[in-house]
Design a protein around this motif. Sequence first.
Motif, short mmCIF file in Angstrom:
data_model
loop_
_atom_site.label_atom_id
_atom_site.label_comp_id
_atom_site.label_asym_id
_atom_site.label_seq_id
_atom_site.Cartn_x
_atom_site.Cartn_y
_atom_site.Cartn_z
N ALA A 1 0.83 -1.21 0.00
CA ALA A 1 0.00 0.00 0.00
C ALA A 1 0.87 1.26 0.00
N LEU A 2 1.91 1.26 0.82
CA LEU A 2 2.80 2.43 0.90
C LEU A 2 3.61 2.61 -0.37
N THR A 3 4.04 1.52 -0.98
CA THR A 3 4.80 1.61 -2.23
C THR A 3 3.99 2.33 -3.30
N TRP A 4 2.75 1.89 -3.49
CA TRP A 4 1.91 2.52 -4.51
C TRP A 4 1.51 3.94 -4.11
N PHE A 5 1.36 4.17 -2.81
CA PHE A 5 1.01 5.51 -2.35
C PHE A 5 2.10 6.51 -2.73
N PHE A 6 3.36 6.18 -2.47
CA PHE A 6 4.44 7.12 -2.79
C PHE A 6 4.62 7.28 -4.31
N TRP A 7 4.29 6.24 -5.06
CA TRP A 7 4.33 6.37 -6.52
C TRP A 7 3.25 7.34 -7.00
N ALA B 1 -7.49 10.06 3.91
CA ALA B 1 -8.27 9.99 2.66
C ALA B 1 -7.37 9.66 1.47
N SER B 2 -6.16 10.22 1.45
CA SER B 2 -5.22 9.96 0.36
C SER B 2 -4.79 8.51 0.33
N LEU B 3 -4.57 7.92 1.50
CA LEU B 3 -4.22 6.51 1.58
C LEU B 3 -5.38 5.63 1.10
N CYS B 4 -6.59 5.98 1.51
CA CYS B 4 -7.77 5.23 1.06
C CYS B 4 -7.92 5.30 -0.45
N GLU B 5 -7.68 6.48 -0.99
CA GLU B 5 -7.82 6.67 -2.43
C GLU B 5 -6.75 5.89 -3.18
N SER B 6 -5.53 5.87 -2.66
CA SER B 6 -4.46 5.10 -3.28
C SER B 6 -4.78 3.61 -3.26
N MET B 7 -5.31 3.14 -2.13
CA MET B 7 -5.66 1.71 -2.02
C MET B 7 -6.89 1.35 -2.84
N ARG B 8 -7.71 2.35 -3.16
CA ARG B 8 -8.82 2.09 -4.10
C ARG B 8 -8.27 1.69 -5.46
N LEU B 9 -7.25 2.40 -5.91
CA LEU B 9 -6.67 2.14 -7.23
C LEU B 9 -5.67 0.99 -7.20
N TYR B 10 -4.95 0.84 -6.10
CA TYR B 10 -3.94 -0.20 -5.97
C TYR B 10 -4.12 -0.92 -4.63
N PRO B 11 -5.14 -1.76 -4.51
CA PRO B 11 -5.42 -2.42 -3.23
C PRO B 11 -4.31 -3.40 -2.83
N LYS C 1 -17.13 -21.57 -3.87
CA LYS C 1 -16.26 -20.42 -3.58
C LYS C 1 -16.74 -19.20 -4.34
N VAL C 2 -16.78 -18.08 -3.63
CA VAL C 2 -17.19 -16.81 -4.22
C VAL C 2 -16.00 -15.86 -4.16
N SER C 3 -15.56 -15.39 -5.32
CA SER C 3 -14.41 -14.48 -5.39
C SER C 3 -14.87 -13.05 -5.60
N TYR C 4 -14.13 -12.14 -5.06
CA TYR C 4 -14.36 -10.72 -5.33
C TYR C 4 -13.01 -10.08 -5.65
N PHE C 5 -13.05 -8.99 -6.41
CA PHE C 5 -11.85 -8.43 -7.03
C PHE C 5 -11.74 -6.94 -6.68
N PRO C 6 -11.17 -6.60 -5.51
CA PRO C 6 -11.09 -5.19 -5.11
C PRO C 6 -10.41 -4.29 -6.14
N TYR C 7 -9.44 -4.83 -6.88
CA TYR C 7 -8.76 -4.02 -7.90
C TYR C 7 -9.76 -3.54 -8.95
N ALA C 8 -10.60 -4.45 -9.43
CA ALA C 8 -11.60 -4.08 -10.44
C ALA C 8 -12.70 -3.23 -9.83
N MET C 9 -13.12 -3.56 -8.60
CA MET C 9 -14.20 -2.81 -7.94
C MET C 9 -13.80 -1.35 -7.72
N GLY C 10 -12.52 -1.10 -7.45
CA GLY C 10 -12.05 0.26 -7.23
C GLY C 10 -12.00 1.09 -8.49
N ARG C 11 -12.23 0.45 -9.64
CA ARG C 11 -12.16 1.14 -10.93
C ARG C 11 -13.49 1.09 -11.68
#
Length: 394
Positions: free
Chosen positions: A177-183, A219-229, A255-265
């Motif tokens: 999360a921090l890696t993508w946040f700083f990027w 909020a910035s961390l939440c937003e970064s994790m929305r795009l890069y969970p 089994k039921v899968s969910y995809f936070p990466y796609a959901m955030g977009r």
Amino acid sequence: MQEFNTKSLRKFVETVVHTEVSQRLIPTLTSAAEHGTVLDFQDILQRFTFDNICNIAFGFDPAYLSPSLPQTKLDLAFENGIKCTTERGNALFPGVWKIKKLLNIGSEKRLKIAISEIRGFAVTIIKEKKQELREKESLDSVDLLSRLLNSDHLDENFVIDFVISFILAGRDTSSAALTWFFWVLSKNPEIESEILKEIKEKSEGPVYDEVKDMVYTHASLCESMRLYPPVALDAKEAVNDDVLPDGTVVKKGMKVSYFPYAMGRLEKLWGSDWAEFKPERWLQKEEENSKSSWRFVGRDSYTYPVFQAGPRICLGKEMAFLQMKSVVAGVLRRFKVVPAFEQGVQEPEYDSFLSKMKGRFPVKIEEKERDHLILGIEYCESRSTAPDYLSLFA
């Protein structure tokens, strides 16, 4: 679990995180800035979180973020275990790993060795902790393992599994999360300026109160994790027959899968501006005594399942935010993190299986102007860590 909600554990976590920031992370970045070294920031952040999580979970300091950047046996075992389980998920023929496990060959043999090393380490630590507990009068400043062992109804195998799972859950997620946040921040200097402004305003008082009130940073961390969970894909197995809200029938064992990466977009969830890095989507302006301030407005955990949802909500959520905001505050008040990818690389690739940045995250560290350094000194004096911190300027 009750152990996660005690004030004493929160204070212990706060102390561990602050010590790792001030005595290891900051000196590492200072040295890189002085020598013009290109760092793999993803590796540095992973070392930071591994030290933190081992201290919090076991009360054991692997010193993985020491100046020599060592390779520790414990981290190597975790790394090998993760690589081998990743091979299972990426296998062209999924059943092959079962044959390899039966024959005890290849990646399954390496996985067996890694698990044995990790569990052996845990057993040794547990024996030592039990001895320590006999001598301790209070649990006010001890690790999670000691608190669990103090619960007499828990058997040893449960404690081993719980603490290992805790390390696995916290080792890579926060660092990813921090890696993508700083990027993302490097591409949005105006947002970095807003965060730095907030850091300056909140630098008085206890560490927990400081990071708790950093709503724009939150909020910035939440937003970064929305795009890069930190976890791109997850799955659950149905314990009983059920029907989902849209009418989908789920049978026991499915089994039921969910995809936070796609959901955030998804435009349906986040609007036509979903591709923008926009912390304001998590904030609301409030006017009080002719002064305006931000108030954080969260999304429900089923729309934003970065920390899972329902009875499976992440127990370490508050701990993770404390850690991430402490890193952001500690780094940004003193340094600018500048990506240093090879010429022609426009954007790093997201590893959807591990949620990491593929390859590495090369950066150059630039020290900020003197007023920021003075602010950093005042910050550390207020935390009684000035001697270690001030030695950086000797």
